[in-house]
Scaffold this active site. Structure first.
Site, PDB file in Angstrom:
ATOM      1  N   THR A 175       1.859  15.375  -0.136  1.00 35.90           N
ATOM      2  CA  THR A 175       0.755  15.746  -0.918  1.00 35.90           C
ATOM      3  C   THR A 175       0.005  17.093  -0.443  1.00 35.90           C
ATOM      4  OG1 THR A 175      -0.730  13.940  -0.116  1.00 35.90           O
ATOM      5  CG2 THR A 175       0.671  13.496  -1.870  1.00 35.90           C
ATOM      6  N   LYS A 197       4.873  11.172   5.825  1.00 36.47           N
ATOM      7  CA  LYS A 197       3.792  11.925   5.161  1.00 36.47           C
ATOM      8  C   LYS A 197       2.366  11.088   5.675  1.00 36.47           C
ATOM      9  CE  LYS A 197       2.002  11.675   1.403  1.00 36.47           C
ATOM     10  NZ  LYS A 197       0.892  10.905   1.189  1.00 36.47           N
ATOM     11  N   THR A 208      -1.817   6.944   0.814  1.00 34.76           N
ATOM     12  CA  THR A 208      -0.363   6.479   1.242  1.00 34.76           C
ATOM     13  C   THR A 208       0.015   7.059   2.544  1.00 34.76           C
ATOM     14  OG1 THR A 208       0.159   6.170  -0.988  1.00 34.76           O
ATOM     15  CG2 THR A 208       2.055   6.195   0.645  1.00 34.76           C
ATOM     16  N   GLU A 282      -7.247  13.672   6.838  1.00 28.81           N
ATOM     17  CA  GLU A 282      -8.374  14.499   6.227  1.00 28.81           C
ATOM     18  C   GLU A 282      -9.252  15.062   7.037  1.00 28.81           C
ATOM     19  OE1 GLU A 282      -8.308  12.624   1.760  1.00 28.81           O
ATOM     20  OE2 GLU A 282      -9.423  11.433   3.434  1.00 28.81           O
ATOM     21  N   ASN A 389     -13.366  14.936   0.121  1.00 27.89           N
ATOM     22  CA  ASN A 389     -13.486  13.419  -0.823  1.00 27.89           C
ATOM     23  C   ASN A 389     -14.665  13.289  -1.655  1.00 27.89           C
ATOM     24  OD1 ASN A 389     -11.361  11.486  -0.042  1.00 27.89           O
ATOM     25  ND2 ASN A 389     -12.141  12.142   2.305  1.00 27.89           N
ATOM     26  N   THR A 394     -13.362  13.596 -10.022  1.00 27.51           N
ATOM     27  CA  THR A 394     -12.252  13.485 -11.001  1.00 27.51           C
ATOM     28  C   THR A 394     -13.041  14.022 -12.421  1.00 27.51           C
ATOM     29  OG1 THR A 394     -13.219  11.323 -11.275  1.00 27.51           O
ATOM     30  CG2 THR A 394     -11.068  11.380 -10.372  1.00 27.51           C
TER      31      THR A 394
END
Lengths: 394, 394
Positions: A175, A197, A208, A282, A389, A394
């Site tokens: 990703t 990943k 994930t 991250e 984050n 969204t």
């Protein structure tokens, strides 16, 4: 720009962590080259932007493959996890079909039907039973999968399968990984290739870790081999303490080399990949290994190690290069709340590297309660973690 | 500049959270005024910079005081906690001596002797037995207490005791609190005063929540009263999931009013103080309450609520005002790993206020597994949290 360009030390050997011992006489091959008997391919179907590969297919051409498939224990498991659990023959996986960009999690009955549909389309394209095709997906949670785009992508990936498809397959599962995590190694007449990943929420709402391992070794009990190696690697890392809805590790072995897997090879590979995943967590700048010693039981050692590894205070100290042993004492004490713990002062805590320059910091604590020990690898907590984050809403 | 100047809405009523119902006919007094029968004082001995008050003393002049004292369960408990546990008569606490700036934690035998020495010096100054003097400390972990500076500070605090000492005592327990947390309330002929300081690591290596409550009410079972109120307040909050080495809550009641504590008063006060502590958590911008419903057991409801409240992904979503229900589903599923959870989609998760403008956001999740529920208040995770905990290194 491929992710490989961003790989720190692209010329460095695969086994480059201080915590992983490379097996003797390991030969490193180009990681696009899969283990003999395996082919892979990929396509772009639109789940990720920029024309990036987001559908992948890997297949074993040997009929008598043996396999092991470990899946997340998250009770909110994604549709592909449920399909693997309920529909697949986990000991005889011939192929895996993957997408990146959509986790197909919390997507209801339609999501399950879509994941099953991916498995069936791949089986059709490859001439296999769908029970032998695993499905793995990673990306946004709670968004319906655009299956009408994914299915032609599977056909396209199937039409371009290649023994040198390790690169494109590896790209198909990433990703926002900053560099690819993959290898192809030859030891003692056995070849092993692997692609992984990153863990953590690599993009907003992207979850994930995924890992695929192929080999021509003979593995009598793939499930035991994989469980043992995963226990020592992926089960010992944390980025943000958040178990994903989509985690999946697949080991496939053809046995074509006629030789057993060299002792320690699988564990060393998965350890290096696990540490890469933490290093690419991250916002991660530094990685640490906390070793808890002198615990009253193995479970206690692990509980304390995880409490320290997931403490935001320890993680920010790692980021700030602050040898703050008081935060380690506090986290250990909290994990042992109500227990009888003798004061663990500076003398029982090795926190110097928390404040050092090492990219890989080793820290430790001795509890003085018994003979057991456990360790966990973890990343630091940085501004970049907050930006990733919180800012992309969204 | 006193901390009071920074208090948001200094003219607002004490009970100002949406989650706390003010008792009927509550009269709000100046919070420097203690409940009848109590006096307090403070001094500067040099533990904190800027001449700020860092030693405090509170004493009940009534000989027949009853009390309850709740202490951290952290197994790395600080020296003052150990003194309170081992030396004090927790049901008959007449006075408390406190310092802010040094936690006296992980300081070995000398630390214990120093904490006991504080209790003994206060007892001497007040004409009491040291068993009736509680000790509370907050600040840096692992640094020896400069006891030679603290002892004269105790004498100075004792020489200036006043019934209007609530302000100076409240200042004596703060570290980097952005505003004081205190009140004096009169309800139905009973007066209750309280002072608290923030949870989380308010300064680098500064830990601890402290709370002191004084009343002239008759409390038959102070321990039960305090436990019940703390269970509904301080035990339901989290800033960073890190139990402190020094947490301490003291309730003292003289009974001089001849009246019982009005129903719900203690709980309402501690709830408001607890929410203030979260609101003043390190780097906190917003506070949320997560309510988990339809759990299979009370323990399960609480486990899921805490997992959501401590998830860095949910906390950054709260900071970024992102109504990201997928992260709530993920955290709930992780807390229930291995359990059988029906898919909890958007319909079972109320996350709208995560993305809203409210300073106090209410969010919820229904698990569909039973009849039990639990809730937790928590703060967001911001850049400021990283700055506070990473930039100021030791």
């Amino acid at each position: 720009v491929s992710a490989a360009d961003a790989q720190p030390g692209g010329q460095e050997p695969f086994f480059r962590s201080r915590w992983v011992a490379a097996p003797d006489e390991v030969e490193e091959l180009d990681p696009v080259q899969l283990a003999p008997g395996f082919r892979a391919g990929g396509a772009h179907c639109g789940l990720k932007g920029g024309g990036r590969t987001d559908v992948g297919l890997i297949v074993c051409d040997e009929e008598n493959v043996t396999s092991a498939l470990l899946l997340t224990r998250n009770a909110s498991a994604a549709a592909p996890i449920r399909v693997c659990r309920e529909h697949c023959d986990r000991a005889r996986i011939r192929a895996a079909v993957v997408n990146s960009g959509n986790a197909n999690a919390e997507t209801g009955e339609q999501g399950y039907a879509d994941a099953l549909g991916m498995s069936e389309r791949a089986a059709l394209a490859l001439g296999l039973e769908s029970e032998s095709v695993a499905v793995a997906e990673t990306g946004t949670i709670g968004v319906p999968l655009p299956i009408e785009a994914v299915l032609p992508g599977i056909d396209e990936a199937a039409s371009g399968l290649s023994a040198a498809g390790g690169g494109v397959f590896s790209d198909a599962i990433t990703t926002t990984d900053r560099w690819p995590k993959r290898c192809t190694l030859k030891v003692d007449g056995v070849t092993l290739s692997a692609q992984a990943k990153g863990a953590g929420m690599i993009e907003p709402k992207m979850a994930t870790m995924l890992c695929f391992v192929q080999t021509d070794a003979v593995i009598e009990d793939p499930d035991a081999a994989l469980r043992g190696a995963v226990d020592a690697s992926f089960n010992r890392i944390t980025v943000d303490g958040q178990m994903s809805t989509n985690d999946c590790v697949l080991l496939q072995a053809t046995g074509a080399s006629g030789k057993p897997l060299p002792e320690g090879l699988l564990e060393a590979v998965l350890k290096q990949l696990a540490i890469e995943i933490v290093r690419d967590g991250e916002g991660a700048v530094r990685v640490a290994r906390i070793e808890v010693e002198e615990a009253a039981s193995a479970a206690e050692a692990e509980r304390v190690a995880r409490a320290i590894a997931n403490s935001p205070l320890v993680k920010t100290a790692l980021f700030g290069r602050d040898p703050n042993w008081g935060r380690i004492a506090q986290a250990a004490g909290a994990a042992l709340a109500g227990e009888d713990l003798e004061e663990i002062g500076a003398g029982a805590i090795d926190a110097a590297e928390l404040g050092g320059e090492q990219a890989e910091a080793e820290i430790g604590v001795r509890l003085g309660r018994g003979e057991h020990r456990a360790h966990v690898w973890f990343s630091d907590l940085s501004y970049e973690y907050i930006r990733i984050n919180a800012e992309y809403t969204t």
